[in-house]
Scaffold this active site. Structure first.
Site, PDB file in Angstrom:
ATOM      1  N   LYS A 207      -1.873  -6.743  -4.325  1.00  0.00           N
ATOM      2  CA  LYS A 207      -0.722  -6.011  -3.759  1.00  0.00           C
ATOM      3  C   LYS A 207      -0.299  -6.641  -2.442  1.00  0.00           C
ATOM      4  O   LYS A 207       0.890  -6.812  -2.159  1.00  0.00           O
ATOM      5  CB  LYS A 207      -1.087  -4.525  -3.580  1.00  0.00           C
ATOM      6  CG  LYS A 207      -1.126  -3.785  -4.904  1.00  0.00           C
ATOM      7  CD  LYS A 207      -1.782  -2.427  -4.827  1.00  0.00           C
ATOM      8  CE  LYS A 207      -1.925  -1.851  -6.247  1.00  0.00           C
ATOM      9  NZ  LYS A 207      -2.695  -0.616  -6.317  1.00  0.00           N
TER      10      LYS A 207
ATOM     11  N   GLN B 231      -5.704   3.595  -2.695  1.00  0.00           N
ATOM     12  CA  GLN B 231      -6.236   3.019  -3.938  1.00  0.00           C
ATOM     13  C   GLN B 231      -7.239   3.982  -4.589  1.00  0.00           C
ATOM     14  O   GLN B 231      -8.194   4.422  -3.946  1.00  0.00           O
ATOM     15  CB  GLN B 231      -6.902   1.671  -3.620  1.00  0.00           C
ATOM     16  CG  GLN B 231      -7.342   0.904  -4.828  1.00  0.00           C
ATOM     17  CD  GLN B 231      -6.186   0.436  -5.717  1.00  0.00           C
ATOM     18  OE1 GLN B 231      -5.180  -0.061  -5.226  1.00  0.00           O
ATOM     19  NE2 GLN B 231      -6.322   0.628  -7.019  1.00  0.00           N
TER      20      GLN B 231
ATOM     21  N   ASP C 128       3.394   5.522  -5.072  1.00  0.00           N
ATOM     22  CA  ASP C 128       2.714   5.597  -6.363  1.00  0.00           C
ATOM     23  C   ASP C 128       3.297   6.717  -7.227  1.00  0.00           C
ATOM     24  O   ASP C 128       3.025   6.797  -8.419  1.00  0.00           O
ATOM     25  CB  ASP C 128       1.210   5.890  -6.150  1.00  0.00           C
ATOM     26  CG  ASP C 128       0.360   4.629  -6.248  1.00  0.00           C
ATOM     27  OD1 ASP C 128       0.825   3.657  -6.863  1.00  0.00           O
ATOM     28  OD2 ASP C 128      -0.760   4.636  -5.695  1.00  0.00           O
TER      29      ASP C 128
END
Ligand code: NAP
Length: 281
Positions: free
Chosen positions: A52, A96, A119
């Site tokens: 990322k 994460q 997200d």
């Protein structure tokens, strides 16, 4: 002839679009920033976070990585998220997953400001997807919709079957196909006559997490097959679809690797750009 839907090509096109958008904002004096939080030492998570970061750098997005030790307390993590929620240079925040077990994943996700939740896991954003009025979509289903659009595969009126009902993939995937006027069935481990249900699908999306789960007897002649699975077998990455066996029956199929996988990070970059635009509009 079966068409291979190439995630590397399509994700490159998305990234190019994002880089252009980032540069346009930069010309107006606006930067785009993503904060990625990782707690603990999970090797797979570390690889995802590194990828990322690399993608951000390539597109001109500022990335800030917060690597916290395994024994980070809930309060420490919440304090960091609070700080990032208020940090103007940060447009997107990603924590994460999975988190270490002593941390309440739901509480952590809910503490991220919805407008920075790139997200799209926050209940606010989940609800907005449900009603069809959304800025962010979870990156994997968003990437699949991008692939279908790129390949001019029209969803309207099609019978769409999604195998898997996770909050991250299956459920939002079903909603997005529905918003495009597909007739959608979402299957799961308690679905009866799964083979027959799948065999009706014009568009079949497999998000099960079991290597080779989708076999030719589950696929309609001429179907579009999207393989979300990322499974390791003898150290080799493979999907949920028995690719070689199913290939000739499909009109189009995504490979693993090189299919849905590369789209996920590209769509995260897209969501971060969208966040920056919204926050500066
Ligand atoms: P998950 O949370 O484990 O969900 C799996 C789903 O499959 C569940 O809904 C489960 O049903 C269903 N399922 C399991 N066995 C089944 C069976 N025998 N028949 C029908 N349905 C069955 O997994 P996920 O997070 O959605 O991920 C799915 C796969 O996609 C994994 O391989 C993951 O690594 C991969 N993935 C890839 C990307 C990417 O970027 N390419 C991103 C995310 C995930 P129940 O709900 O009834 O248990």
């Amino acid at each position: 002839m079966t068409r291979i839907i190439d995630g590397k090509v399509i994700s490159a096109a998305v990234k190019e679009r994002v880089a252009k958008g980032v540069a346009e904002l930069k010309d107006k004096g606006i930067t785009v920033g993503l904060a990625v939080i990782i707690v603990g030492e999970d090797p797979a998570s570390k690889v995802y976070v590194a990828n990322k970061k690399k993608a951000c750098e390539a597109l001109g997005i500022i990335s800030e990585e917060y690597a916290l030790p395994e024994n980070t307390t809930e309060q420490e993590l919440l304090d960091l998220i609070f700080e990032l929620n208020n940090k103007k240079s940060i447009n997107g925040i990603l924590c994460q997953l999975p988190l270490p077990r002593h941390l309440d994943e739901k509480l952590i996700i809910n503490s991220i400001l919805p407008e920075k939740d790139v997200d799209a896991f926050h209940p606010h954003n989940v609800g907005r997807i449900m009603i069809g009025d959304y800025d962010f979509v979870p990156c994997t289903p968003a990437g699949i919709m991008e692939m279908l659009a790129f390949e001019n595969i029209d969803v309207e009126g099609k019978t769409c079957v999604v195998i898997g009902r996770s909050n991250i993939v299956g459920k939002p995937m079903g909603m997005l196909l529905l918003h495009k006027n597909g007739t959608v069935t979402i299957c799961h481990s308690r679905t009866k006559n799964l083979k027959e249900v799948c065999k009706n699908a014009d568009i079949l999306v497999a998000a099960v997490g079991k290597a080779g789960f989708v076999t030719p007897d589950m696929v309609k002649e001429g179907a579009v097959v999207i393989d979300v699975g990322m499974n390791r077998e003898n150290g080799k990455l493979c999907g949920d679809v028995d690719y070689d066996a199913v290939f000739d029956k499909c009109s189009a199929i995504t490979p693993v690797p090189g299919g849905v996988g590369p789209m996920t990070i590209a769509m995260l970059m897209q969501n971060t750009l969208t966040a920056a635009k919204r926050q500066n509009s």
